[in-house]
Motif scaffolding. Structure first.
Motif, mmCIF file in Angstrom:
data_model
loop_
_atom_site.group_PDB
_atom_site.id
_atom_site.type_symbol
_atom_site.label_atom_id
_atom_site.label_comp_id
_atom_site.label_asym_id
_atom_site.label_seq_id
_atom_site.Cartn_x
_atom_site.Cartn_y
_atom_site.Cartn_z
ATOM 1 N N LEU A 179 43.686 41.052 42.409
ATOM 2 C CA LEU A 179 42.362 40.505 42.684
ATOM 3 C C LEU A 179 42.335 38.985 42.731
ATOM 4 O O LEU A 179 41.563 38.400 43.484
ATOM 5 C CB LEU A 179 41.370 41.019 41.634
ATOM 6 N N GLU A 180 43.168 38.332 41.935
ATOM 7 C CA GLU A 180 43.155 36.874 41.902
ATOM 8 C C GLU A 180 44.233 36.250 42.791
ATOM 9 O O GLU A 180 44.393 35.042 42.806
ATOM 10 C CB GLU A 180 43.335 36.396 40.459
ATOM 11 N N ASN A 181 44.956 37.061 43.532
ATOM 12 C CA ASN A 181 46.012 36.563 44.408
ATOM 13 C C ASN A 181 45.467 36.450 45.822
ATOM 14 O O ASN A 181 45.171 37.455 46.461
ATOM 15 C CB ASN A 181 47.198 37.530 44.370
ATOM 16 N N TYR B 44 43.819 38.849 50.209
ATOM 17 C CA TYR B 44 42.551 38.857 50.933
ATOM 18 C C TYR B 44 42.421 37.725 51.946
ATOM 19 O O TYR B 44 41.371 37.546 52.525
ATOM 20 C CB TYR B 44 41.364 38.841 49.965
ATOM 21 N N THR B 45 43.464 36.963 52.186
ATOM 22 C CA THR B 45 43.431 35.949 53.224
ATOM 23 C C THR B 45 44.804 35.859 53.860
ATOM 24 O O THR B 45 45.809 36.182 53.238
ATOM 25 C CB THR B 45 43.019 34.566 52.664
ATOM 26 N N PRO C 129 42.697 46.098 33.889
ATOM 27 C CA PRO C 129 43.859 45.506 33.225
ATOM 28 C C PRO C 129 44.196 44.131 33.811
ATOM 29 O O PRO C 129 44.049 43.897 35.005
ATOM 30 C CB PRO C 129 44.983 46.504 33.513
ATOM 31 N N THR C 130 44.657 43.225 32.955
ATOM 32 C CA THR C 130 44.920 41.859 33.393
ATOM 33 C C THR C 130 46.015 41.789 34.445
ATOM 34 O O THR C 130 45.985 40.912 35.304
ATOM 35 C CB THR C 130 45.306 40.970 32.205
#
Length: 80
Positions: free
Chosen positions: A47-49, A53-54, A39-40
């Motif tokens: 996942l795109e934030n 992950y950093t 889902p978007t």
């Protein structure tokens, strides 16, 4: 449960006996990838934030400059 000390040979026999009780099962790791629909809202927020992950957040020069300027103004006001 060990009740007494073992010699090296006795210990190796014991470990062989324990190892023979192992059962080898079928392993499904690496059997292939199946495409899924993500889902978007999960893509956008997880996942795109980069915050997930950093440890670094995107640099925003305007905010940083504003904080530095307000800190300088405050320090100048206190020293005057």
């Amino acid at each position: 449960q060990f009740t007494e000390a073992m010699t090296e040979n006795k210990f190796l026999e014991h470990m062989q006996e324990l190892g023979s009780k192992n059962v080898v099962n079928k392993n499904f790791i690496g059997m292939g990838y199946y495409g899924t629909l993500t889902p978007t809202v999960i893509l956008r927020n997880l996942l795109e934030n980069p915050g997930w992950y950093t440890q670094y957040t995107p640099y925003q020069a305007e905010i940083s400059q504003g904080r530095l300027e307000s800190l300088l103004n405050f320090q100048t006001m206190i020293t005057d």
